[in-house]
Motif scaffolding. Structure first.
Motif, PDB file in Angstrom:
ATOM      1  N   LYS A 261       0.812  -1.215   0.000  1.00  0.00           N
ATOM      2  CA  LYS A 261       0.000   0.000   0.000  1.00  0.00           C
ATOM      3  C   LYS A 261       0.845   1.265   0.000  1.00  0.00           C
ATOM      4  N   GLN A 262       2.145   1.116   0.226  1.00  0.00           N
ATOM      5  CA  GLN A 262       3.025   2.282   0.266  1.00  0.00           C
ATOM      6  C   GLN A 262       3.462   2.649  -1.150  1.00  0.00           C
ATOM      7  N   LYS A 263       3.166   3.879  -1.562  1.00  0.00           N
ATOM      8  CA  LYS A 263       3.413   4.284  -2.947  1.00  0.00           C
ATOM      9  C   LYS A 263       4.889   4.253  -3.320  1.00  0.00           C
ATOM     10  N   LYS A 264       5.756   4.639  -2.408  1.00  0.00           N
ATOM     11  CA  LYS A 264       7.186   4.641  -2.734  1.00  0.00           C
ATOM     12  C   LYS A 264       7.699   3.217  -2.931  1.00  0.00           C
ATOM     13  N   LEU A 265       7.211   2.287  -2.125  1.00  0.00           N
ATOM     14  CA  LEU A 265       7.606   0.898  -2.311  1.00  0.00           C
ATOM     15  C   LEU A 265       6.982   0.310  -3.569  1.00  0.00           C
ATOM     16  N   GLN A 266       5.779   0.743  -3.902  1.00  0.00           N
ATOM     17  CA  GLN A 266       5.169   0.300  -5.163  1.00  0.00           C
ATOM     18  C   GLN A 266       6.067   0.661  -6.340  1.00  0.00           C
ATOM     19  N   ALA A 267       6.623   1.876  -6.313  1.00  0.00           N
ATOM     20  CA  ALA A 267       7.524   2.300  -7.386  1.00  0.00           C
ATOM     21  C   ALA A 267       8.765   1.409  -7.437  1.00  0.00           C
ATOM     22  N   CYS A 268       9.300   1.083  -6.265  1.00  0.00           N
ATOM     23  CA  CYS A 268      10.475   0.209  -6.216  1.00  0.00           C
ATOM     24  C   CYS A 268      10.165  -1.168  -6.799  1.00  0.00           C
ATOM     25  N   TYR A 269       8.997  -1.687  -6.481  1.00  0.00           N
ATOM     26  CA  TYR A 269       8.646  -3.024  -6.963  1.00  0.00           C
ATOM     27  C   TYR A 269       8.388  -3.024  -8.468  1.00  0.00           C
ATOM     28  N   LEU A 270       7.870  -1.925  -8.998  1.00  0.00           N
ATOM     29  CA  LEU A 270       7.712  -1.824 -10.454  1.00  0.00           C
ATOM     30  C   LEU A 270       9.078  -1.870 -11.144  1.00  0.00           C
ATOM     31  N   ILE A 271      10.046  -1.193 -10.564  1.00  0.00           N
ATOM     32  CA  ILE A 271      11.402  -1.225 -11.118  1.00  0.00           C
ATOM     33  C   ILE A 271      11.977  -2.633 -11.003  1.00  0.00           C
ATOM     34  N   ALA A 272      11.770  -3.260  -9.849  1.00  0.00           N
ATOM     35  CA  ALA A 272      12.321  -4.605  -9.620  1.00  0.00           C
ATOM     36  C   ALA A 272      11.823  -5.599 -10.659  1.00  0.00           C
ATOM     37  N   ALA A 273      10.572  -5.454 -11.070  1.00  0.00           N
ATOM     38  CA  ALA A 273       9.997  -6.402 -12.024  1.00  0.00           C
ATOM     39  C   ALA A 273      10.725  -6.384 -13.359  1.00  0.00           C
ATOM     40  N   THR A 274      11.418  -5.280 -13.664  1.00  0.00           N
ATOM     41  CA  THR A 274      12.078  -5.170 -14.962  1.00  0.00           C
ATOM     42  C   THR A 274      13.460  -5.815 -14.990  1.00  0.00           C
ATOM     43  N   PHE A 275      14.093  -6.013 -13.843  1.00  0.00           N
ATOM     44  CA  PHE A 275      15.493  -6.430 -13.819  1.00  0.00           C
ATOM     45  C   PHE A 275      15.722  -7.786 -14.501  1.00  0.00           C
TER      46      PHE A 275
END
Length: 448
Positions: A261-275
C-alpha cells in the motif's frame, strides 16, 4: 541472478537481532570480542583473541568459500535452460514458447519458494534447511534428465526451482547472524556476486555440457555437483543460531499487504519487475535470433556471446562504493540508464545485420553491468523505505524480481513470433527498462 537477495538475509536476521547475541544459541558466532569460538565454546583465559584468530580466519575463509560456491551452483540452475530451449523445442516437437516454460516454471516456483523457505529456516535453522535443499536438488536434478515429455520436464523443473529457493534466504540470514558486522557485509557481497555470476555461468555450463554430451547430462552432472556441495557444506560449515519459532507464514503475508500500500515501495517493486525480465529476456532473445539465419551462430560463437556479460555482473560489489560517493538513487538511475542503452543498441544492431555482432557483444555486457549495479542500490532503498519491516520488504522485492524472470522469456518469444521482427522483442525490453528509469526519478534519495 540473486544479488537481489543480498539484503534479504541481512534484513531477516536484523529482525531477530537478539538471536545474534544469544549466548545459548547453537553454534554461536565464529568469533566475537568475548572470545566465543566457532563451536560456541570459549577461548582460553589468556590472550583469547590471539589464540583463536588463526582458527577463526580459516573458518571464515572456508565457510565463505562454501557459501559463495553454493550460491553460484544453486542459482545457475535458473539459467541453464536458456541455451537449451531451442533444443527442447526440436526434441519434443513443441513451439519455442512452450519450451521456454522449462525456465519460466523454475523461476515461478523459485519465487514462491522464497516466501516459504525463509520462514521455514527461521523455525528449523539455517544450516539444516540449506543441507536439505542441496540434497533435494541432488535427487531432483538427475530425474529431470530422465523426463520423456515436455510437460514432465517442465513439472520437474518447477520442483527443482522450489528446492533451489531454500538456499538464498537461509544462506544470507546465516551470513548476517554468524559473522561479525564488519565481515557479514563483505560475505553477503561475495554471496551476491555468486548469485550474479550464475546468470552467465549457468548458460555457459548448460550450453557446453549440452553440446558435448547432450542435454540429459546437464542435469545428471548437476545432481553430482549438488550432492558433493551438500557433503562439503554439511561437514565444514559451523552450526547456526538456535531456530526461532515465533514467525508464521500468515503473519508474513499480512505484512506484504501492508507494504504494497506504500506508494514509494510500489515504485520500487515496479522497477524490480524489470530487472530479471530484461536480463533473462535478453539472453532468451539472443539465443532465438542469433542461432538462425542470417546469423546462424554455432555453439562456440554463442558461448562467446554469453561469456561477454560476465565482466559486467562482477561489478556488483562496486555498487556500495559508488553509492557512498553518489547516493543510492543516482547509482540506481545510472544502472538503469546503462541497461536502457544496452538494450536499445542491441535493437538497433539487429536492424543492421552487418553491424549486429560488433554491437551485441559489448552492449550485452553493458546491460549486465547496469543491472548488477542497480540491484544492490534498489535493495538498499527498499530496506530504508521498509523501516522495521525491512526484511519483509526485501523478501517481497525478491518475489517480484523472479516473477519478472518468469515473464521475460515468454514475452520475448511471443513478441518475436507475433511481429516476425528480430529487433521487436528488444524494443519491448528497452521500453520496459526506460519506464523503470522514469519511475526511479520519483524515488527519494535516502542517505546510506
Amino acid at each position: 541472478m540473486e544479488a537481489s537477495e543480498a539484503s534479504k538475509g541481512g534484513g531477516r536476521s536484523a529482525g531477530s537481532g537478539q538471536a545474534s547475541n544469544d549466548k545459548h544459541s547453537a553454534g554461536g558466532g565464529f568469533l566475537t570480542h568475548g572470545g566465543h569460538t566457532a563451536d560456541g565454546g570459549h577461548a582460553a583465559a589468556v590472550g583469547p583473541e590471539k589464540a583463536e584468530a588463526p582458527a577463526a580466519g580459516r573458518t571464515y575463509r572456508m565457510s565463505t568459500s562454501i557459501l559463495v560456491w553454493c550460491a553460484l551452483a544453486v542459482v545457475s540452475s535458473l539459467y541453464i535452460t536458456i541455451p537449451l530451449t531451442p533444443l527442447f523445442a526440436r526434441q519434443f516437437d513443441a513451439p519455442l514458447q512452450a519450451a521456454a516454460w522449462t525456465g519460466s516454471a523454475f523461476s515461478l516456483a523459485y519465487a514462491v519458494g522464497l516466501l516459504l523457505w525463509g520462514t521455514l529456516s527461521d523455525r528449523a535453522g539455517r544450516k539444516p534447511v540449506i543441507v536439505f535443499g542441496l540434497l533435494a536438488l541432488a535427487v531432483i536434478s538427475p530425474l529431470i534428465g530422465l523426463a520423456g515429455t515436455l510437460p514432465a520436464l517442465i513439472a520437474l523443473r518447477a520442483v527443482q526451482g522450489l528446492a533451489a529457493a531454500s538456499f538464498a534466504p537461509s544462506a544470507l540470514a546465516y551470513a548476517a547472524e554468524m559473522y561479525p558486522p564488519g565481515r557479514s557485509v563483505t560475505v553477503v557481497g561475495l554471496i551476491t556476486t555468486g548469485f550474479m555470476s550464475a546468470g552467465v555461468a549457468g548458460q555457459i555450463y548448460g550450453s557446453s555440457v549440452g553440446e558435448s554430451w547432450g542435454w540429459t547430462y546437464v542435469f545428471y552432472l548437476l545432481g553430482g555437483i549438488y550432492l558433493l556441495s551438500a557433503v562439503w557444506l554439511g561437514g565444514w560449515l559451523p552450526g547456526g543460531k538456535r531456530p526461532r519459532r515465533n514467525e508464521r507464514l500468515p503473519d508474513l503475508l499480512r505484512q506484504f499487504g501492508s507494504l504494497l500500500k506504500q506508494k514509494k515501495l510500489q515504485a520500487c517493486y515496479l522497477i524490480a519487475a524489470t530487472f530479471l525480465l530484461a536480463f533473462v529476456g535478453m539472453y532468451t532473445g539472443l539465443e532465438a535470433v542469433l542461432t538462425r539465419q542470417p546469423f546462424a551462430l554455432g555453439s562456440g560463437q554463442m558461448l562467446l556471446v554469453r561469456a561477454a556479460g560476465l565482466p559486467g555482473v562482477l561489478l556488483s560489489p562496486l555498487a556500495g562504493r559508488l553509492a557512498a560517493r553518489l547516493g543510492l538513487r543516482k547509482v540506481l538511475q545510472a544502472g538503469l540508464a546503462m541497461a536502457v542503452i544496452g538494450l536499445a543498441s542491441i535493437a538497433g544492431g539487429l536492424m543492421l545485420p552487418a553491424f549486429t555482432l560488433p554491437i551485441v557483444i559489448p552492449m550485452s555486457l553493458m546491460l549486465a553491468a547496469g543491472i548488477a549495479i542497480a540491484i544492490p542500490a534498489l535493495i538498499a532503498i527498499i530496506g530504508t523505505l521498509g523501516g522495521e519491516a525491512r526484511a519483509i520488504a526485501v523478501t517481497l522485492y525478491t518475489f517480484i524480481l523472479f516473477i519478472g524472470a518468469t515473464l521475460g522469456p515468454l514475452a520475448v518469444l511471443w513478441t518475436l513470433q507475433t511481429t516476425g521482427r528480430d529487433y521487436a522483442a528488444f524494443v519491448l525490453l528497452t521500453a520496459l527498462m526506460l519506464a523503470g528509469w522514469a519511475v526511479s526519478r520519483r524515488l527519494p534519495a535516502p542517505d546510506r
